[in-house]
Structures are given as C-alpha cells and as structure tokens.
Design a protein around this motif. Structure first.
Motif, PDB file in Angstrom:
ATOM      1  N   HIS A   1       0.379  -1.408  -0.032  1.00 54.64           N
ATOM      2  CA  HIS A   1      -0.155  -0.280  -0.214  1.00 54.64           C
ATOM      3  C   HIS A   1       1.460   1.019   0.158  1.00 54.64           C
ATOM      4  O   HIS A   1       1.991   1.362   0.762  1.00 54.64           O
ATOM      5  CB  HIS A   1      -1.397  -0.402   1.367  1.00 54.64           C
ATOM      6  CG  HIS A   1      -2.270  -1.334   0.753  1.00 54.64           C
ATOM      7  ND1 HIS A   1      -3.468  -1.583   0.860  1.00 54.64           N
ATOM      8  CD2 HIS A   1      -1.721  -2.766   1.807  1.00 54.64           C
ATOM      9  CE1 HIS A   1      -3.712  -2.415   0.890  1.00 54.64           C
ATOM     10  NE2 HIS A   1      -2.900  -2.952   1.038  1.00 54.64           N
ATOM     11  N   THR A   2       0.730   1.649  -1.175  1.00 54.76           N
ATOM     12  CA  THR A   2       1.486   3.373  -1.267  1.00 54.76           C
ATOM     13  C   THR A   2       0.992   3.993  -1.989  1.00 54.76           C
ATOM     14  O   THR A   2      -0.086   4.014  -1.973  1.00 54.76           O
ATOM     15  CB  THR A   2       2.488   2.802  -2.208  1.00 54.76           C
ATOM     16  OG1 THR A   2       4.042   2.961  -2.604  1.00 54.76           O
ATOM     17  CG2 THR A   2       1.796   2.202  -3.161  1.00 54.76           C
ATOM     18  N   THR A   3       1.624   5.750  -1.733  1.00 53.57           N
ATOM     19  CA  THR A   3       1.383   6.268  -2.776  1.00 53.57           C
ATOM     20  C   THR A   3       2.132   6.872  -3.679  1.00 53.57           C
ATOM     21  O   THR A   3       3.771   6.984  -3.174  1.00 53.57           O
ATOM     22  CB  THR A   3       1.173   7.327  -2.206  1.00 53.57           C
ATOM     23  OG1 THR A   3       0.120   8.686  -3.179  1.00 53.57           O
ATOM     24  CG2 THR A   3       1.837   8.500  -0.395  1.00 53.57           C
ATOM     25  N   ARG A   4       2.269   7.435  -4.911  1.00 51.13           N
ATOM     26  CA  ARG A   4       3.301   7.721  -5.589  1.00 51.13           C
ATOM     27  C   ARG A   4       4.192   9.717  -5.050  1.00 51.13           C
ATOM     28  O   ARG A   4       3.514  10.144  -4.520  1.00 51.13           O
ATOM     29  CB  ARG A   4       3.012   8.078  -6.885  1.00 51.13           C
ATOM     30  CG  ARG A   4       2.721   7.078  -7.774  1.00 51.13           C
ATOM     31  CD  ARG A   4       4.081   6.383  -7.883  1.00 51.13           C
ATOM     32  NE  ARG A   4       4.049   5.066  -8.291  1.00 51.13           N
ATOM     33  CZ  ARG A   4       4.354   4.269  -9.043  1.00 51.13           C
ATOM     34  NH1 ARG A   4       6.169   4.362  -8.776  1.00 51.13           N
ATOM     35  NH2 ARG A   4       3.876   2.423  -9.117  1.00 51.13           N
ATOM     36  N   ARG A   5       5.190   9.730  -5.286  1.00 47.41           N
ATOM     37  CA  ARG A   5       6.022  11.263  -4.693  1.00 47.41           C
ATOM     38  C   ARG A   5       5.932  11.489  -3.274  1.00 47.41           C
ATOM     39  O   ARG A   5       7.075  11.762  -3.171  1.00 47.41           O
ATOM     40  CB  ARG A   5       4.814  11.950  -5.451  1.00 47.41           C
ATOM     41  CG  ARG A   5       5.066  12.365  -7.205  1.00 47.41           C
ATOM     42  CD  ARG A   5       4.683  13.484  -7.693  1.00 47.41           C
ATOM     43  NE  ARG A   5       4.246  12.994  -9.385  1.00 47.41           N
ATOM     44  CZ  ARG A   5       4.853  13.116 -10.094  1.00 47.41           C
ATOM     45  NH1 ARG A   5       6.237  13.834  -9.851  1.00 47.41           N
ATOM     46  NH2 ARG A   5       4.919  13.169 -11.667  1.00 47.41           N
ATOM     47  N   ALA A   6       5.453  10.801  -2.717  1.00 49.86           N
ATOM     48  CA  ALA A   6       5.387  11.362  -1.177  1.00 49.86           C
ATOM     49  C   ALA A   6       6.879   9.939  -0.715  1.00 49.86           C
ATOM     50  O   ALA A   6       7.250   8.977  -1.374  1.00 49.86           O
ATOM     51  CB  ALA A   6       4.529  10.237  -0.109  1.00 49.86           C
ATOM     52  N   PRO A   7       8.259  10.579   0.588  1.00 48.48           N
ATOM     53  CA  PRO A   7       8.804  10.203   0.476  1.00 48.48           C
ATOM     54  C   PRO A   7       9.350   8.573   1.025  1.00 48.48           C
ATOM     55  O   PRO A   7      10.535   7.930   0.341  1.00 48.48           O
ATOM     56  CB  PRO A   7       9.769  11.579   0.948  1.00 48.48           C
ATOM     57  CG  PRO A   7       8.690  12.070   1.962  1.00 48.48           C
ATOM     58  CD  PRO A   7       7.281  11.862   1.077  1.00 48.48           C
ATOM     59  N   ASN A   8       8.774   8.382   2.037  1.00 50.56           N
ATOM     60  CA  ASN A   8       8.687   7.272   3.067  1.00 50.56           C
ATOM     61  C   ASN A   8       7.872   6.445   2.416  1.00 50.56           C
ATOM     62  O   ASN A   8       9.106   4.912   1.614  1.00 50.56           O
ATOM     63  CB  ASN A   8       7.701   7.576   4.434  1.00 50.56           C
ATOM     64  CG  ASN A   8       8.528   7.393   5.088  1.00 50.56           C
ATOM     65  OD1 ASN A   8       9.775   7.834   4.756  1.00 50.56           O
ATOM     66  ND2 ASN A   8       7.843   8.594   6.079  1.00 50.56           N
ATOM     67  N   PRO A   9       7.135   6.483   1.482  1.00 49.06           N
ATOM     68  CA  PRO A   9       6.809   5.132  -0.151  1.00 49.06           C
ATOM     69  C   PRO A   9       8.125   5.019  -1.240  1.00 49.06           C
ATOM     70  O   PRO A   9       8.712   4.143  -1.600  1.00 49.06           O
ATOM     71  CB  PRO A   9       5.701   5.077  -0.430  1.00 49.06           C
ATOM     72  CG  PRO A   9       5.206   6.090   0.618  1.00 49.06           C
ATOM     73  CD  PRO A   9       5.893   6.925   1.228  1.00 49.06           C
ATOM     74  N   ARG A  10       8.236   6.265  -1.123  1.00 46.55           N
ATOM     75  CA  ARG A  10       9.284   6.239  -2.419  1.00 46.55           C
ATOM     76  C   ARG A  10      10.688   5.321  -1.474  1.00 46.55           C
ATOM     77  O   ARG A  10      11.444   4.691  -3.023  1.00 46.55           O
ATOM     78  CB  ARG A  10       9.636   7.623  -2.271  1.00 46.55           C
ATOM     79  CG  ARG A  10      10.685   7.018  -3.994  1.00 46.55           C
ATOM     80  CD  ARG A  10      10.844   9.183  -4.251  1.00 46.55           C
ATOM     81  NE  ARG A  10      11.636   8.818  -5.835  1.00 46.55           N
ATOM     82  CZ  ARG A  10      11.929   9.797  -6.734  1.00 46.55           C
ATOM     83  NH1 ARG A  10      11.753  11.404  -6.513  1.00 46.55           N
ATOM     84  NH2 ARG A  10      12.965   9.995  -7.462  1.00 46.55           N
ATOM     85  N   ARG A  11      11.021   5.617  -0.722  1.00 42.04           N
ATOM     86  CA  ARG A  11      11.993   4.610  -0.245  1.00 42.04           C
ATOM     87  C   ARG A  11      11.929   3.484  -0.141  1.00 42.04           C
ATOM     88  O   ARG A  11      12.879   2.853  -0.889  1.00 42.04           O
ATOM     89  CB  ARG A  11      12.531   5.124   1.719  1.00 42.04           C
ATOM     90  CG  ARG A  11      12.653   6.313   2.339  1.00 42.04           C
ATOM     91  CD  ARG A  11      12.727   7.101   3.107  1.00 42.04           C
ATOM     92  NE  ARG A  11      13.410   5.689   3.898  1.00 42.04           N
ATOM     93  CZ  ARG A  11      12.901   6.178   5.331  1.00 42.04           C
ATOM     94  NH1 ARG A  11      12.267   6.415   6.165  1.00 42.04           N
ATOM     95  NH2 ARG A  11      14.147   5.123   5.853  1.00 42.04           N
ATOM     96  N   VAL A  12      10.350   2.755  -0.544  1.00 40.11           N
ATOM     97  CA  VAL A  12      10.803   0.958  -0.131  1.00 40.11           C
ATOM     98  C   VAL A  12      10.683   1.013  -1.423  1.00 40.11           C
ATOM     99  O   VAL A  12      11.540  -0.282  -2.296  1.00 40.11           O
ATOM    100  CB  VAL A  12       9.324   0.972  -0.510  1.00 40.11           C
ATOM    101  CG1 VAL A  12       9.214  -0.717  -0.592  1.00 40.11           C
ATOM    102  CG2 VAL A  12       9.040   1.110   1.618  1.00 40.11           C
ATOM    103  N   HIS A  13       9.436   1.300  -2.827  1.00 42.35           N
ATOM    104  CA  HIS A  13      10.179   1.484  -4.780  1.00 42.35           C
ATOM    105  C   HIS A  13      11.300   1.748  -4.193  1.00 42.35           C
ATOM    106  O   HIS A  13      12.011   0.771  -5.780  1.00 42.35           O
ATOM    107  CB  HIS A  13       9.592   2.398  -4.258  1.00 42.35           C
ATOM    108  CG  HIS A  13       7.679   2.309  -4.952  1.00 42.35           C
ATOM    109  ND1 HIS A  13       7.044   0.832  -5.886  1.00 42.35           N
ATOM    110  CD2 HIS A  13       6.418   2.867  -4.006  1.00 42.35           C
ATOM    111  CE1 HIS A  13       5.560   1.752  -5.496  1.00 42.35           C
ATOM    112  NE2 HIS A  13       5.616   2.757  -5.105  1.00 42.35           N
TER     113      HIS A  13
END
Length: 207
Positions: A4-16
């Motif tokens: 479960h994620t959202t684009r551009r946000a820094p913490n989800p982007r770290r996982v991606h």
C-alpha cells in the motif's frame, strides 16, 4: 503480498527505490493522501495511524514503517546488500540512515507539512512559524552533511546503501515542493552526491 503506497511521498518512495535496487517487483495498491482516503477504515485496519507504506502479507499480517519493510526485504533478498554485510557495517549504515531520517527528512517534512498550502488537508492546523524554523534547521543540518560528503562518495561510506535512499528521497521531496536545491544553497558536495544518486535507474522508482 501487496504494498500500500502513494506516489511521490518520500517514505513510500524509499521502499520503491529499495525494491528497484534489488530488482524486485511487488503488487501495489495506490492510496490517495488527501486527508480522507488515508483516514478510511480500510487503511486504518492495516495502518493505525493512516500512513503508508504498508506491506500486506497473504496471511493478512501488515508490516508498517519504512525501515522495517526494507529490513524484511533485505532479509529475504540479501543481494545486492544495502544494509550492511557484517555487524560493524550494519551499525554504521544504520547510524547514517537514522541521521538522514532525523536531521534531513524530518525537518523537510515539517517544513513542507506546515509551510506548503497543498499539504493543509494533512496538517491542521498548520504553523507557519514552525515551518520557517524547520527550514532553518534544514540549512543547518545540510551544512554538516555537505562537509561529511567532502570525505566520502556515498552517505554512509564507500558504497551505496539504504542511507543514500533515505537521504535522496528527502532531498527530492523538498526539491520538488519547495524548489530547494543543495547547489543553490552553497552545498556543492551535497549537490554532487544527489546527482550521483539521481543517475541510478532506481532513482525513478516511486515517482
């Protein structure tokens, strides 16, 4: 398994970005961080604070917190190594990663959440004076990081690691929303490091 994620946000982007460095793909579920969808019962059942990323396993368990998710990925997919190959390297990489979180990502997030009108739905009330103070803290801390990067090519030493991912996603977050560029702040080493990371294919993940 789903992320479960959202684009551009820094913490989800770290996982991606971490996944991209590993050459892995996971099914994703996009969550709109609009102050409504991320406070819905569906997300709150998986994440009690209504935040992403969340890694949902097939048995229904949910793993939140960026570094915990990355630790799980690293444990199951140890190569290429991003968190340290022995106890000494793991400790020093974690130290630099924590510093990137607390002294870079945190003041950036506070500055943006309290100073950018587009983030008002997520941060009520906003405190403009606090935003200004956090922008000052960012400049103060960034000078320390710039001096350190004069002595080594990567955030935690001689090779790329999770610490570079954390710091890069923080810098890109403030660069995109506040137009803050290290080079324009008189931080040439931080800018050169940012450009090295940006040249990696994984840098495009999570955008």
């Amino acid at each position: 398994m789903r992320l479960h994620t959202t684009r551009r946000a820094p913490n989800p982007r770290r996982v991606h970005m971490f996944l991209a460095e590993k050459g892995l793909e996971i099914e994703t579920v996009e969550v709109a961080l609009d102050g409504v969808a991320n406070r819905s019962g569906e997300l709150l059942a998986r994440s009690p604070f209504g935040r992403v990323p969340v890694l949902e396993f097939d048995d229904g368990r949910c793993l939140g917190e960026t570094r915990a998710i990355c630790a799980w990925i690293e444990g199951h997919h140890p190569e290429p190594n991003l968190m340290g190959s022995d106890v000494d390297e793991r400790a020093f990489i974690e130290m630099h990663d924590r510093r990137a979180e607390f002294h870079l990502l945190l003041p950036i997030a506070n500055w943006i959440r309290h100073g950018h009108p587009g983030l008002a739905p997520l941060e009520q009330p906003q405190f403009p004076d606090f935003a200004t103070a956090q922008a000052g803290k960012l400049r103060e801390f960034a000078q320390v990081f710039d001096a350190e990067l004069a002595t080594r090519p990567w955030w935690a030493g001689d090779r790329f690691s999770i610490a570079d991912i954390t710091a890069f996603c923080a810098i890109e977050f403030v660069r995109g929303l506040m137009r803050w560029q290290p080079g324009e702040q008189g931080l040439p080493n931080l800018q050169a490091w940012r450009d090295r990371v940006a040249a990696r294919p994984s840098a495009k993940a999570g955008m």
